[in-house]
Structure formats: structure tokens, C-alpha cells
Design a protein around this motif. Structure first.
Motif, mmCIF file in Angstrom:
data_model
loop_
_atom_site.group_PDB
_atom_site.id
_atom_site.type_symbol
_atom_site.label_atom_id
_atom_site.label_comp_id
_atom_site.label_asym_id
_atom_site.label_seq_id
_atom_site.Cartn_x
_atom_site.Cartn_y
_atom_site.Cartn_z
ATOM 1 N N ARG A 135 0.824 -1.207 0.000
ATOM 2 C CA ARG A 135 0.000 0.000 0.000
ATOM 3 C C ARG A 135 0.866 1.268 0.000
ATOM 4 N N GLU B 281 1.835 1.702 -3.550
ATOM 5 C CA GLU B 281 0.653 2.015 -4.343
ATOM 6 C C GLU B 281 0.312 3.502 -4.245
ATOM 7 N N SER C 153 2.887 5.213 -6.639
ATOM 8 C CA SER C 153 2.552 4.930 -8.033
ATOM 9 C C SER C 153 1.813 3.608 -8.131
ATOM 10 N N PRO C 154 0.683 3.580 -8.828
ATOM 11 C CA PRO C 154 -0.062 2.315 -8.961
ATOM 12 C C PRO C 154 0.692 1.282 -9.815
ATOM 13 N N ASP C 155 1.748 1.731 -10.497
ATOM 14 C CA ASP C 155 2.502 0.808 -11.361
ATOM 15 C C ASP C 155 3.670 0.152 -10.650
ATOM 16 N N ARG D 36 0.323 -7.090 -8.318
ATOM 17 C CA ARG D 36 1.597 -6.357 -8.401
ATOM 18 C C ARG D 36 2.692 -7.131 -7.662
#
Lengths: 364, 215
Positions: free
Chosen positions: A129, A132, A135-137, A242
């Protein structure tokens, strides 16, 4: 580089703090320095050998802290339940390639005590988290030292040999593994498993069945069970896509002892999050139980923070010698009242970037 | 599609290595034309090549300016960059050696003076045998040092040994075998996993690369 909304550094720090606080982790503030003795006694647990020291007024040798975890562990009490703390601190280290000491801003958390599957899962979830949020990537690499030591321990290798093998796994260097396996006369099966382990890089649903086939000792089976349980929890949290299993991050057996993980962001050349289980250190301090934690290297994130606007102020307010201070103050207030920033000067500073120039002249 | 940035070492080794990339399916016609460009692209193969000083390849890769590159094992041992070493390309083969004058005899009661371009490799080698040495870091013409009495021995790369012999020197001991390695930035390996993995496999599958060899 694909990025979503970029945050300012302070906002990232705030949001991380908020995230940890929501899960009941308590803030931990520590002194900038500790007695040098603490670090010397635990030198094998430090990332860099170099420690910045100075002499206190009573002649005691002190050190600017090169590491946060040791201080937290030293100062934590042994009591019922787990100790969950988070921190946001500067540490002082040399980094390879850089000449001299650097101040590095770290945010992170530690969970100390009698850990179970949930506690470990919670820390790994918070690590995911944290990434995340930036960056969500992101990608989170997960491995387990027990799986590697479980493979090598029964062979009774010398420390140096084991270190060389782990180093080659850490470099994904299968050519070197083949040569070392021949030199140390490792069984064929061990060599094959090491090579496959080194090259493994896959999401859990693909990696777990592959690991299953490599199990050849009880310790490996136990490590795999733990990994499987952890991956299941991450799936429940919705964070499994991820997640990658990669055993090249598990090369430090002196420090880490179980689950180990590293976090990466696209476009940054080095890992920005590093963590894992470090029971050895807890035992060295003469305490039962274990500990797990991670740190986010905020100084590496420069490129990820919001780019400042192309100018320093909205309005540059210039005034002549003869203008009364009261008039200047009133004009500045008027600019501020319109929601703009203002810089008040008599001459234009050469480096200053401004959007609008206003001048106040002596009334002639 | 994402680009893979490739740092190649300038010079003879680089030319040879480029031929290997070409054979492996990563040709870049622009690179074969004579011109002064620094960066060469082939959008179809998704590769972007650039030539850098051989000793700088590891730095470009470690810092992520290049995703992958080709560097000699000597450079990797000397600078210990934090990278993945994905394949031994089996070209640029040579040895890291201790060399000295033909009549040199090591007097273990004295500190050994060692001239070299590779201080870390020299220090590691001698500290493993607990030999006290004095390192003299030079940047070129290492062979001159023992001839002028600047050092007792040198630690340097030996390919055929002819330079040594012409100067009345000879290799005394081999420290490690050297060859060109395909290296990758650790983070690029994760975010461009498919492309880099395929590249490593294609390169490792070429006839010139050896599977055995050195560490």
C-alpha cells in the motif's frame, strides 16, 4: 514513464503516516544519535560498515544513527502483544559509489514480538500500500530465505561457499552457479534448483507451482507454506497482481531470516522499499519472538514528486526608494488577498522567475 | 511497446558484441552506417543502442540510463555494480594475471608493490592469501612499472601475452578468467521482464557463448 497524479514529498510523508496510523501503528521518534557501542556490537546487522562518530562532552563516543531498526529494537519493551511502530527519520550512511556520508530520509515501520501469519501479512500489505500510494505501477518482489537456506543447509557448506552461491543467485548469474556447483561438487538436483530459483520471476499463481516442484527438505516445504499463505492474504487484500516472486532479493542471510521483500517503481533505477523478517537481531538482543519491518527510501523518490511550477512567485512587486513602507505593505496585502504569492523587492533579483511584474512609483 | 536501451562498449569488443545482438534478432541498420550519431534505434525490434566507454557500461546500467549492456568481467569485479549478470557471452576472453620480470622472485619478507588499473581485484586477491601489498594505481602502460622499478609486479589483463614478452615480462599467476557478460539493470529486469529475458535467452543460445567457463 507512466505516472498518475504526482504528490509533493511532504504529502507522501503525510499519507504514509496516515496509512500506518490507521492500522494502529504508533509513531516512534528517536534521538539523532546513539552510543557508538550499540552499533559496534551489532555491526553485522548494519548495511554499511561506516559510522559517523563524534565525542560527547563527557568523552563518550557517540554515533549519528546509520540505522533505525537497531534503535527501535533496543528501546522496545518486552510485553504482551506485538509492538507496532512507524517512523520517519534521517539516517547517515555512506553509499557505494558516493564519496562521503549522506543523509537519507527513511519512512518505515516495525512489528516486533510473537509474529504469526496475520502479522507478517499485514506488514507486507502495508509495504504494498505504501508503494501504491506513490505509483499504482509499482512492483513488490517477495522471497523467503528459508527456501534457500533449506536447500543449502543440509549440504554443510562453508560460510564462504554459501555466500558465493547466494551472491550468484542474487545476480541471476546461472553461468556462475554452474561453475560454483562443479567446484563445490554440489548434487545435480541442488544445482538445478539453484539455477531455476535464480531465474524465477513470476506472479504467485505461476511461481508457487514451480516452487512446489523444487521442494526437497522440510525447511523448504515450511517456507513454501508460509509464502503460499502470504500470497493468499495478499490476494484477499486485492494486492496480488503487483506481487512477484523473485529469489534474487534473498541474499543476506546474516540480517534477514524469513520473508524478504523489495519494492520498485517504474523509472527509478534502484529499489525504493526494502524489508523483511529479521529474527536474528531480536535473538542477539536476547529476546524471544521475532520482528518484521520495512523502510521506504524517500530520498530516491525525487523524480516522483510533483514538479514545482515554472515560476517562483505569482507577482513581483517593485517599488521606488520614495514609496512609503505603508503603501508597499498595502499593495502586497492586496496581491495576497487575491490569492497570489508576492515577492517585494526594489530591484529585480536575477534568478527569480515571476509571472507578473507590478511597480509602485513615488507619486510625482 | 517499450524500448530496451542497450549500452555497448566502444571498440573492437563492442563491434563483435553488436554482431551477436544482430544474430540474435536485434539488428539495427543505422548502426552499420558510417556516421557520428551517438544513439541508434530500431523501432521494429524495440531496441536503442549507444556506444559508451567500456568501463562506463556498468555505470549506465546500474543507474538505469541503459536497461542492459555488455561489460567485461574485469569491470564487474572491479566496480561491483548492483546489476544482474544474465549471460556469459564467451567473447573478449582473456585472463586477469599477476605478471613480473622473468627473473622476479617474490620475497615474502617484504611488502609487495603492485601496479594496476584494478586495485580492488588486486587487493582482494592478495588479502585472500594474507599478503601485505602496496597498491600503485595507474591508468595505462602498466607494463612500464616493473621495468622502471616503480613496482615489483603488475596485475593486469593478459590476452595473448605478447606485450608482456616483448617487454621482458611474463605472467606469473592467473587470478581469474575474463569474458564479456550481458548485464541488466535490476529494476528494468522487472518492468521490462519479457523483453530482457527473451534477449538474454537469444544471446545465450548463440554458438559463441559458452555455458561452462568462469564465475
Amino acid at each position: 514513464m507512466k505516472t498518475g497524479l504526482r504528490l509533493k514529498k511532504e504529502e507522501v510523508v503525510l499519507r504514509l503516516r496516515e496509512l500506518y496510523r490507521r492500522y494502529g501503528y504508533l509513531p516512534y521518534k528517536m534521538s539523532k544519535f546513539e552510543e557508538y557501542d550499540l552499533y559496534v556490537r551489532n555491526k553485522s546487522f548494519l548495511v554499511s560498515d561506516n559510522i559517523l562518530t563524534f565525542t560527547d562532552i563527557d568523552g563518550k563516543l557517540m554515533a549519528l544513527k546509520p540505522d533505525v531498526t537497531l534503535s527501535i529494537l533496543k528501546n522496545s519493551r518486552q510485553e504482551a502483544g506485538l509492538q507496532k511502530v512507524y517512523y520517519n527519520e534521517n539516517v547517515y550512511r555512506t553509499s557505494p559509489g558516493a564519496h562521503g556520508y549522506r543523509e537519507i530520509l527513511q519512512a518505515g515501520l516495525e512489528c516486533i514480538g510473537d509474529l504469526d501469519g496475520y502479522a507478517v501479512g499485514e506488514v507486507v500489505m502495508l509495504a504494498a500500500r505504501s508503494l501504491e500510494l506513490i505509483s499504482p505501477d509499482y512492483l513488490l518482489d517477495l522471497s523467503h530465505l528459508g527456501f534457500v537456506t533449506g536447500l543449502l543447509e543440509p549440504l554443510k557448506l562453508e560460510e564462504e561457499q554459501q555466500r558465493s552461491l547466494l551472491e550468484a543467485v542474487g545476480q541471476k548469474n546461472t553461468a556462475a552457479l554452474e561453475v560454483l556447483a562443479a567446484r563445490y561438487t554440489l548434487p545435480e538436483q541442488t544445482r538445478d534448483v539453484l539455477c531455476r530459483l535464480a531465474l524465477l520471476y513470476a506472479p504467485p499463481e505461476e511461481a508457487l507451482p514451480q516452487l512446489e516442484q523444487m521442494v526437497c527438505t522440510e525447511e523448504m516445504a515450511a517456507a513454501l507454506d508460509e509464502l503460499r499463505q502470504l500470497c493468499g492474504l495478499m490476494e484477499q487484500y486485492g494486492l496480488d497482481d503487483r506481487l512477484r516472486l523473485d529469489f534474487s532479493v534473498a541474499d543476506d542471510t546474516r540480517y534477514y531470516s524469513g520473508v524478504v521483500f523489495r519494492g520498485f517503481l517504474p523509472g527509478l533505477a534502484a529499489g525504493v522499499l526494502s524489508g523483511g523478517r529479521y529474527d536474528h537481531m531480536v535473538h542477539k538482543m536476547g529476546r524471544p519472538g521475532g520482528a518484521i519491518g520495512f523502510a521506504v527510501y524517500l530520498d530516491l523518490l525525487e523524480g516522483y514528486f510533483a514538479v514545482p511550477k515554472g515560476y517562483d512567485v505569482d507577482v513581483l512587486l517593485l517599488y521606488d526608494e520614495g514609496v512609503s513602507p505603508a503603501r508597499v505593505a498595502a499593495a502586497a496585502n492586496a496581491v495576497l488577498a487575491s490569492g497570489k504569492t508576492v515577492r517585494v523587492e526594489r530591484q529585480i533579483p536575477p534568478e527569480l522567475q515571476y509571472r507578473e511584474l507590478r511597480t509602485l512609483k513615488e507619486r510625482g | 511497446m517499450e524500448w530496451v536501451n542497450i549500452a555497448l562498449p566502444k571498440g573492437r569488443l563492442g563491434e563483435k558484441v553488436y554482431q551477436m545482438f544482430k544474430q540474435a534478432g536485434y539488428a539495427c541498420p543505422a548502426i552499420e552506417e558510417e556516421n557520428r550519431k551517438l544513439v541508434f534505434e530500431n523501432p521494429e525490434a524495440g531496441v536503442r543502442y549507444f556506444w559508451v566507454k567500456p568501463s562506463d557500461v556498468a555505470i549506465y546500467v546500474e543507474r538505469g540510463a541503459a536497461d542492459v549492456g555488455v561489460a567485461g568481467k574485469d569491470i564487474l569485479l572491479e566496480y561491483v555494480p548492483d546489476v544482474y549478470e544474465l549471460a556469459d557471452l564467451g567473447v573478449g576472453k582473456c585472463r586477469m594475471c599477476v605478471a613480473g620480470k622473468k627473473d622476479f622472485r617474490d620475497d615474502r619478507s617484504r611488502t609487495l608493490r603492485v601496479a594496476t588499473k584494478f586495485p580492488r581485484i588486486a587487493r582482494n586477491y592478495y588479502s585472500a592469501v594474507s599478503r601485505d601489498i602496496d597498491i600503485i594505481k595507474l591508468n595505462g602502460s602498466i607494463e612500464l612499472a616493473p621495468l622502471l622499478g616503480l613496482s615489483d609486479v603488475i596485475v593486469d589483463i593478459v590476452e595473448t601475452g605478447s606485450t608482456l614478452i616483448e617487454n621482458g615480462l611474463e605472467p606469473k599467476e592467473t587470478i581469474v578468467d575474463i569474458s564479456a557478460r550481458f548485464i541488466s539493470n535490476k529494476v528494468s529486469y522487472k518492468f521490462k521482464n519479457d523483453a530482457i529475458r527473451r534477449m538474454a535467452q537469444c544471446l545465450a543460445g548463440l554458438p559463441e557463448t559458452n555455458q561452462g567457463g568462469s564465475v
